[in-house]
Each structure stands twice: as C-alpha cells, then as structure tokens.
Design a protein around this motif. Structure first.
Motif, short mmCIF file in Angstrom:
data_model
loop_
_atom_site.label_atom_id
_atom_site.label_comp_id
_atom_site.label_asym_id
_atom_site.label_seq_id
_atom_site.Cartn_x
_atom_site.Cartn_y
_atom_site.Cartn_z
N VAL A 72 0.82 -1.44 -0.11
CA VAL A 72 -0.26 -0.02 -0.15
C VAL A 72 0.92 1.48 -0.28
O VAL A 72 2.06 1.60 1.00
CB VAL A 72 -0.93 -0.55 0.86
N GLN A 73 0.16 1.83 -1.06
CA GLN A 73 1.37 3.49 -0.56
C GLN A 73 1.30 4.68 0.60
O GLN A 73 0.27 3.95 1.03
CB GLN A 73 0.71 4.75 -1.57
N PRO A 74 1.97 4.95 1.11
CA PRO A 74 1.62 6.12 2.22
C PRO A 74 0.42 6.65 2.16
O PRO A 74 0.78 7.10 0.82
CB PRO A 74 2.79 6.91 2.16
N GLY A 75 -0.01 6.41 3.70
CA GLY A 75 -1.25 7.30 3.82
C GLY A 75 -2.80 6.20 3.20
O GLY A 75 -3.76 6.70 3.37
N GLY A 76 -2.43 5.28 2.65
CA GLY A 76 -3.09 4.31 2.54
C GLY A 76 -3.77 3.40 3.43
O GLY A 76 -3.95 3.72 4.76
N SER A 77 -4.74 2.65 3.33
CA SER A 77 -5.49 1.62 4.33
C SER A 77 -4.93 0.16 3.99
O SER A 77 -5.70 0.11 3.20
CB SER A 77 -6.90 2.16 4.62
N LEU A 78 -5.02 -0.69 5.31
CA LEU A 78 -5.44 -1.97 4.53
C LEU A 78 -6.45 -2.37 5.92
O LEU A 78 -6.66 -1.63 7.32
CB LEU A 78 -4.64 -2.69 5.26
N ARG A 79 -6.85 -3.12 6.12
CA ARG A 79 -7.43 -4.37 6.97
C ARG A 79 -7.14 -5.52 7.32
O ARG A 79 -7.69 -6.24 6.10
CB ARG A 79 -9.01 -4.24 6.47
N LEU A 80 -6.72 -5.88 8.37
CA LEU A 80 -5.73 -6.89 8.53
C LEU A 80 -7.16 -8.01 9.40
O LEU A 80 -8.30 -7.25 10.42
CB LEU A 80 -4.84 -7.62 9.37
N SER A 81 -7.36 -9.41 8.86
CA SER A 81 -7.95 -9.96 9.54
C SER A 81 -7.29 -11.35 10.38
O SER A 81 -6.37 -11.85 10.40
CB SER A 81 -8.63 -10.92 8.86
N CYS A 82 -7.81 -11.87 11.41
CA CYS A 82 -7.40 -12.69 12.57
C CYS A 82 -9.05 -13.61 12.96
O CYS A 82 -9.73 -13.84 13.28
CB CYS A 82 -6.66 -12.34 13.68
N ALA A 83 -8.59 -14.88 11.59
CA ALA A 83 -9.54 -15.65 12.19
C ALA A 83 -9.64 -16.69 12.71
O ALA A 83 -8.36 -17.61 13.09
CB ALA A 83 -10.09 -16.48 10.22
N ALA A 84 -10.65 -17.27 13.61
CA ALA A 84 -9.98 -18.57 14.96
C ALA A 84 -10.74 -20.17 14.61
O ALA A 84 -12.19 -19.56 14.07
CB ALA A 84 -10.25 -17.98 16.14
N SER A 85 -10.45 -20.40 14.71
CA SER A 85 -11.40 -21.54 14.32
C SER A 85 -10.89 -22.96 15.90
O SER A 85 -9.52 -22.98 16.52
CB SER A 85 -10.97 -22.52 13.60
N GLY A 86 -11.71 -23.74 16.24
CA GLY A 86 -11.68 -24.62 17.98
C GLY A 86 -11.94 -24.11 18.74
O GLY A 86 -11.14 -24.31 20.02
N PHE A 87 -11.93 -22.73 18.94
CA PHE A 87 -11.92 -22.00 20.08
C PHE A 87 -13.05 -20.68 19.92
O PHE A 87 -12.71 -20.07 19.00
CB PHE A 87 -10.84 -21.54 20.71
N THR A 88 -13.49 -20.40 21.29
CA THR A 88 -14.55 -18.68 20.69
C THR A 88 -13.43 -17.10 21.31
O THR A 88 -12.93 -17.56 22.56
CB THR A 88 -15.81 -18.55 21.43
N LEU A 89 -13.83 -16.57 20.11
CA LEU A 89 -12.55 -15.46 20.42
C LEU A 89 -13.12 -14.82 21.40
O LEU A 89 -11.68 -14.68 22.05
CB LEU A 89 -12.49 -14.64 19.31
N ASP A 90 -14.35 -14.93 21.63
CA ASP A 90 -14.80 -13.72 22.54
C ASP A 90 -14.35 -13.89 23.86
O ASP A 90 -14.25 -13.05 25.43
CB ASP A 90 -16.47 -13.39 22.71
#
Length: 128
Positions: free
Chosen positions: A12-30
């Motif tokens: 991404v260029q400076p000033g830009g945006s990204l959204r990272l995801s972290c998907a869980a399996s085998g347990f409940t994230l909350d």
C-alpha cells in the motif's frame, strides 16, 4: 485444534489503508484476549493493539493511536485491525495471537503473555 489465520496484508502507498483479519477456529474468540503484533526486519516484535477477554476493552501502542482500530466480530469469530494513514515505518509482518487470560492495559500488548495460539503472520509493505 486451536488455530488463528491472519490475512489482509499487502502493498500500500503511504497514507493508504489496509484491514487485517484474524480468523479463529477451534475456540471462541470473545473468551480470549486477542493481540496484534508486528515485527520489522532486524527489530523485535512489538505490540500494536489488543482487545481483552471478558470486557472487550481495547488498547493501542502509541504509534497506533488515532490511526489503527481493532474490532471483533463474534458471529464470524474474527478480529480485525483497520489501519489508516499508513507510513513506511509500519512495514512489517503482522501477527495475531490469542490467550484466555484477562489482560488489561500494557499487559495486553505484551507478546510473551500470549501462549494459546499465534497466527502465521501477514506482510504489510508501505511504499510508494
């Protein structure tokens, strides 16, 4: 099997945006503290942001405040890291991690507190 899968990195260029995801399996994230960490070449891993178990409070490293936002979608069992106004110094491999212990404040941002699971990392490159 407890597993985290991080995704969403890229160039991404400076000033830009990204959204990272972290998907869980085998347990409940909350029921877990979830942290985002990053490691740039030649540097130590550092905490970026985290969301605590139980109360869902969020914490940010100073460099992330005002630019990054962590959030959790319980229905998708996924935690996100929205990164805006990216800078070249944000270039790093970003990891997510989980631990069932309740952490608050700075403890939530310490990588050594996360022992349950780590994602494989996703590379973020900020460059023109």
């Amino acid at each position: 099997q407890v597993q985290l899968v991080a995704s969403g990195g890229g160039l991404v260029q400076p000033g830009g945006s990204l959204r990272l995801s972290c998907a869980a399996s085998g347990f409940t994230l909350d029921y877990y503290a979830i942290g985002w960490f990053r490691q740039a070449p030649g540097k130590e891993r550092e905490g970026v942001s985290c969301i605590s178990s139980r109360d869902g409070r969020t914490y940010y490293a100073d460099f992330a405040k005002g630019r990054f936002t962590i959030s959790r979608d319980n229905a998708k069992n996924t935690v996100y890291l929205q990164m805006n106004s990216l800078k070249p110094e944000d270039t790093a491999v970003y990891y997510c991690a989980a631990d069932p212990t309740y952490y608050s404040g700075s403890y939530c941002l310490r990588a050594y507190n996360y022992r349950e699971a780590w994602g494989q990392g996703t590379l973020v490159t900020v460059s023109s």
